[in-house]
Motif scaffolding. Structure first.
Motif, PDB file in Angstrom:
ATOM      1  N   ASP A 144      53.068 -54.006 -79.089  1.00 35.65           N
ATOM      2  CA  ASP A 144      53.055 -53.255 -77.830  1.00 35.65           C
ATOM      3  C   ASP A 144      54.368 -53.371 -77.076  1.00 35.65           C
ATOM      4  O   ASP A 144      54.757 -52.455 -76.340  1.00 35.65           O
ATOM      5  CB  ASP A 144      51.909 -53.747 -76.934  1.00 35.65           C
ATOM      6  CG  ASP A 144      50.542 -53.327 -77.452  1.00 35.65           C
ATOM      7  OD1 ASP A 144      50.491 -52.433 -78.322  1.00 35.65           O
ATOM      8  OD2 ASP A 144      49.533 -53.902 -76.999  1.00 35.65           O
ATOM      9  N   ASP A 145      55.062 -54.500 -77.238  1.00 35.43           N
ATOM     10  CA  ASP A 145      56.355 -54.674 -76.577  1.00 35.43           C
ATOM     11  C   ASP A 145      57.447 -53.824 -77.211  1.00 35.43           C
ATOM     12  O   ASP A 145      58.453 -53.511 -76.572  1.00 35.43           O
ATOM     13  CB  ASP A 145      56.790 -56.144 -76.618  1.00 35.43           C
ATOM     14  CG  ASP A 145      56.073 -56.980 -75.573  1.00 35.43           C
ATOM     15  OD1 ASP A 145      55.371 -56.396 -74.725  1.00 35.43           O
ATOM     16  OD2 ASP A 145      56.203 -58.212 -75.613  1.00 35.43           O
ATOM     17  N   MET A 196      69.520 -56.679 -74.599  1.00 36.21           N
ATOM     18  CA  MET A 196      68.470 -56.802 -75.602  1.00 36.21           C
ATOM     19  C   MET A 196      68.255 -58.252 -76.011  1.00 36.21           C
ATOM     20  O   MET A 196      67.165 -58.651 -76.369  1.00 36.21           O
ATOM     21  CB  MET A 196      68.809 -55.951 -76.829  1.00 36.21           C
ATOM     22  CG  MET A 196      68.795 -54.458 -76.558  1.00 36.21           C
ATOM     23  SD  MET A 196      69.093 -53.505 -78.055  1.00 36.21           S
ATOM     24  CE  MET A 196      67.617 -53.852 -78.984  1.00 36.21           C
ATOM     25  N   SER A 197      69.302 -59.061 -75.969  1.00 33.76           N
ATOM     26  CA  SER A 197      69.172 -60.428 -76.447  1.00 33.76           C
ATOM     27  C   SER A 197      68.269 -61.273 -75.560  1.00 33.76           C
ATOM     28  O   SER A 197      67.709 -62.255 -76.001  1.00 33.76           O
ATOM     29  CB  SER A 197      70.549 -61.080 -76.557  1.00 33.76           C
ATOM     30  OG  SER A 197      71.183 -61.104 -75.292  1.00 33.76           O
ATOM     31  N   GLY A 198      68.116 -60.875 -74.287  1.00 31.35           N
ATOM     32  CA  GLY A 198      67.336 -61.675 -73.376  1.00 31.35           C
ATOM     33  C   GLY A 198      65.848 -61.639 -73.617  1.00 31.35           C
ATOM     34  O   GLY A 198      65.117 -62.478 -73.100  1.00 31.35           O
ATOM     35  N   ASN A 199      65.361 -60.661 -74.368  1.00 30.92           N
ATOM     36  CA  ASN A 199      63.918 -60.582 -74.590  1.00 30.92           C
ATOM     37  C   ASN A 199      63.544 -60.665 -76.062  1.00 30.92           C
ATOM     38  O   ASN A 199      62.480 -60.207 -76.464  1.00 30.92           O
ATOM     39  CB  ASN A 199      63.352 -59.303 -73.969  1.00 30.92           C
ATOM     40  CG  ASN A 199      63.979 -58.040 -74.544  1.00 30.92           C
ATOM     41  OD1 ASN A 199      64.732 -58.097 -75.510  1.00 30.92           O
ATOM     42  ND2 ASN A 199      63.669 -56.911 -73.945  1.00 30.92           N
ATOM     43  N   ALA A 200      64.409 -61.267 -76.857  1.00 29.88           N
ATOM     44  CA  ALA A 200      64.149 -61.535 -78.277  1.00 29.88           C
ATOM     45  C   ALA A 200      64.040 -60.268 -79.113  1.00 29.88           C
ATOM     46  O   ALA A 200      63.494 -60.292 -80.206  1.00 29.88           O
ATOM     47  CB  ALA A 200      62.899 -62.394 -78.453  1.00 29.88           C
ATOM     48  N   ASN A 201      64.558 -59.142 -78.601  1.00 35.69           N
ATOM     49  CA  ASN A 201      64.691 -57.932 -79.411  1.00 35.69           C
ATOM     50  C   ASN A 201      66.095 -57.886 -79.985  1.00 35.69           C
ATOM     51  O   ASN A 201      67.038 -58.421 -79.401  1.00 35.69           O
ATOM     52  CB  ASN A 201      64.457 -56.676 -78.576  1.00 35.69           C
ATOM     53  CG  ASN A 201      63.039 -56.572 -78.053  1.00 35.69           C
ATOM     54  OD1 ASN A 201      62.217 -57.455 -78.291  1.00 35.69           O
ATOM     55  ND2 ASN A 201      62.756 -55.506 -77.341  1.00 35.69           N
ATOM     56  N   PHE A 202      66.268 -57.229 -81.120  1.00 34.82           N
ATOM     57  CA  PHE A 202      67.604 -57.118 -81.690  1.00 34.82           C
ATOM     58  C   PHE A 202      67.731 -55.817 -82.480  1.00 34.82           C
ATOM     59  O   PHE A 202      66.736 -55.229 -82.905  1.00 34.82           O
ATOM     60  CB  PHE A 202      67.934 -58.316 -82.592  1.00 34.82           C
ATOM     61  CG  PHE A 202      67.057 -58.427 -83.816  1.00 34.82           C
ATOM     62  CD1 PHE A 202      67.429 -57.832 -85.024  1.00 34.82           C
ATOM     63  CD2 PHE A 202      65.873 -59.148 -83.778  1.00 34.82           C
ATOM     64  CE1 PHE A 202      66.629 -57.941 -86.146  1.00 34.82           C
ATOM     65  CE2 PHE A 202      65.066 -59.270 -84.900  1.00 34.82           C
ATOM     66  CZ  PHE A 202      65.440 -58.666 -86.087  1.00 34.82           C
ATOM     67  N   ALA A 203      68.977 -55.385 -82.648  1.00 30.26           N
ATOM     68  CA  ALA A 203      69.274 -54.201 -83.453  1.00 30.26           C
ATOM     69  C   ALA A 203      70.617 -54.419 -84.128  1.00 30.26           C
ATOM     70  O   ALA A 203      71.511 -55.067 -83.573  1.00 30.26           O
ATOM     71  CB  ALA A 203      69.316 -52.955 -82.585  1.00 30.26           C
ATOM     72  N   PHE A 204      70.752 -53.885 -85.333  1.00 26.70           N
ATOM     73  CA  PHE A 204      71.986 -53.998 -86.091  1.00 26.70           C
ATOM     74  C   PHE A 204      72.563 -52.614 -86.371  1.00 26.70           C
ATOM     75  O   PHE A 204      71.825 -51.635 -86.516  1.00 26.70           O
ATOM     76  CB  PHE A 204      71.742 -54.716 -87.421  1.00 26.70           C
ATOM     77  CG  PHE A 204      71.355 -56.168 -87.290  1.00 26.70           C
ATOM     78  CD1 PHE A 204      72.108 -57.043 -86.520  1.00 26.70           C
ATOM     79  CD2 PHE A 204      70.239 -56.670 -87.957  1.00 26.70           C
ATOM     80  CE1 PHE A 204      71.756 -58.378 -86.400  1.00 26.70           C
ATOM     81  CE2 PHE A 204      69.884 -58.004 -87.852  1.00 26.70           C
ATOM     82  CZ  PHE A 204      70.636 -58.863 -87.070  1.00 26.70           C
ATOM     83  N   ASP A 205      73.879 -52.562 -86.476  1.00 22.88           N
ATOM     84  CA  ASP A 205      74.551 -51.301 -86.790  1.00 22.88           C
ATOM     85  C   ASP A 205      74.841 -51.150 -88.278  1.00 22.88           C
ATOM     86  O   ASP A 205      74.815 -50.035 -88.808  1.00 22.88           O
ATOM     87  CB  ASP A 205      75.882 -51.204 -86.018  1.00 22.88           C
ATOM     88  CG  ASP A 205      75.667 -51.118 -84.516  1.00 22.88           C
ATOM     89  OD1 ASP A 205      74.692 -50.471 -84.088  1.00 22.88           O
ATOM     90  OD2 ASP A 205      76.470 -51.728 -83.770  1.00 22.88           O
ATOM     91  N   ASP A 206      75.121 -52.254 -88.971  1.00 26.38           N
ATOM     92  CA  ASP A 206      75.628 -52.132 -90.342  1.00 26.38           C
ATOM     93  C   ASP A 206      75.186 -53.314 -91.206  1.00 26.38           C
ATOM     94  O   ASP A 206      75.986 -53.920 -91.904  1.00 26.38           O
ATOM     95  CB  ASP A 206      77.161 -52.042 -90.307  1.00 26.38           C
ATOM     96  CG  ASP A 206      77.749 -51.668 -91.656  1.00 26.38           C
ATOM     97  OD1 ASP A 206      77.052 -51.021 -92.462  1.00 26.38           O
ATOM     98  OD2 ASP A 206      78.912 -52.044 -91.913  1.00 26.38           O
TER      99      ASP A 206
END
Length: 339
Positions: free
Chosen positions: A252-253, A1-11
């Motif tokens: 859209d991404d 995910m880090s390669g396309n500037a998307n991110f997610a957090f767990d906590d």
């Protein structure tokens, strides 16, 4: 995910978000009065500010109140609202566009004003109107990797100087309607401050979870809006087209179907035209888009957290919120929250 500037957090969560209104009201009518010499010489006319931008008023800090003092006011409020002891804060980030000096950082003054400990790092993060959203992402990444427990993000914007400079310049003999168009964005700016305290969702009952987000860039448009405290020159039409196109690209991404039915959409507050265009290109419900620009103008990076804080009474636990920021350059960022 880090390669396309998307991110997610767990906590990760926003433990508290605060807004501070600058106390002096500056109406568009009052600005029209100051611009009367310009109107008398050109084809422009009074009422153009409210008619085109939908901004009836904006705010100003009293003369002598610094950008750092404004940022610290919001930071103090966020700390108090969070109930967190300030000794637990490991980093304060100042994302203000408005700066009174090249060095030291604005963050050092905020750090000192808030009485933060020597163990608390401090620095500025600048990315035009997207800086605050960037700082939330950075704070979450540092907390989730175990480096810190709490991060305070602050922003203080003031418009007295740029308004005075722009109006004086427009009132000079020889200025034209084209000069107003080029400097129009300067007159839509407003003063205010905002802050957010970021921490772990699991350790802060009632906090607002930061779920995920993404960033996209279109830096070929880096010359469409160039600003300082002296002036902000903008190709308004081109910036509108490029900004909405970049927002649509980011939308859209992402997994946009999951974002089509959010409870609230907190957009960067620019103007009536920009907001309506963004609502149309994203296909979202305008009734779910709170607007602070008619009363407070465009407060730069403070606009998204300021609007979020003022909209908190509309939200209930479990509501889903999408924040969308766009910064000159161009850069766009989307941030999904669960209240």
């Amino acid at each position: 995910m880090s390669g396309n500037a998307n991110f997610a957090f767990d906590d990760i969560a926003i433990v508290a978000v605060s807004a501070c209104e600058a106390p002096e009201v500056v109406t568009s009518e009052a600005m029209d009065e100051r611009l009367s010499p310009f109107y008398q010489r050109t084809s422009a006319h009074a009422g153009i500010l409210s008619a085109l931008a939908g901004i009836e008023q904006r705010r100003a800090w009293p003369a002598g109140v610094s950008f750092m003092e404004a940022a610290a006011l919001a930071g103090e409020k966020a700390i108090i609202d969070s109930g967190i002891d300030r000794s637990q804060i490991g980093l304060v980030i100042d994302t203000s566009v408005c700066r009174e000096r090249l060095e030291p950082s604005s963050a050092v003054t905020v750090h000192n004003a808030l009485g933060l400990p020597s163990t608390c790092m401090n620095y500025d993060l600048g990315n035009a109107c997207l800086g605050f959203v960037n700082a939330i992402h950075l704070a979450g990444a540092m907390i989730e990797t175990g480096q810190l427990d709490y991060v305070l993000v602050v922003d203080g914007e003031g418009t007295r100087q740029i308004h005075d400079n722009t109006i004086s310049r427009l009132n000079e003999p020889g200025s034209t309607f084209d000069d107003l168009v080029e400097n129009f964005a300067s007159l839509t700016l407003g003063s205010g401050s905002a802050a957010a305290l970021v921490g772990r969702h699991s350790q802060n009952p009632g906090s607002h979870q930061v779920v995920r987000g993404l960033f996209r860039a279109a830096t070929e448009y880096h010359e469409l809006c160039v600003g300082s405290l002296q002036s902000m020159k903008t190709d308004t039409a081109a910036l509108l087209d490029a900004g909405t196109s970049l927002a649509k690209l980011a939308w859209d991404d992402a997994n946009k179907d999951e974002w089509q039915d959010m409870d609230l959409y907190v957009l960067h507050q620019v103007s009536k035209v920009h907001t309506e265009a963004m609502i149309e290109v994203l296909g979202i419900d305008p009734a779910r888009v709170p607007m602070t620009f008619p009363r407070f103008g465009n407060m730069g990076p403070a606009a998204v957290p300021f609007t979020l804080a003022l909209s908190a009474d509309q939200l209930s636990a479990g509501d889903r919120v999408l924040c969308l920021g766009i910064g000159s350059g161009l850069n766009a960022g989307l941030l999904e929250l669960v209240w």
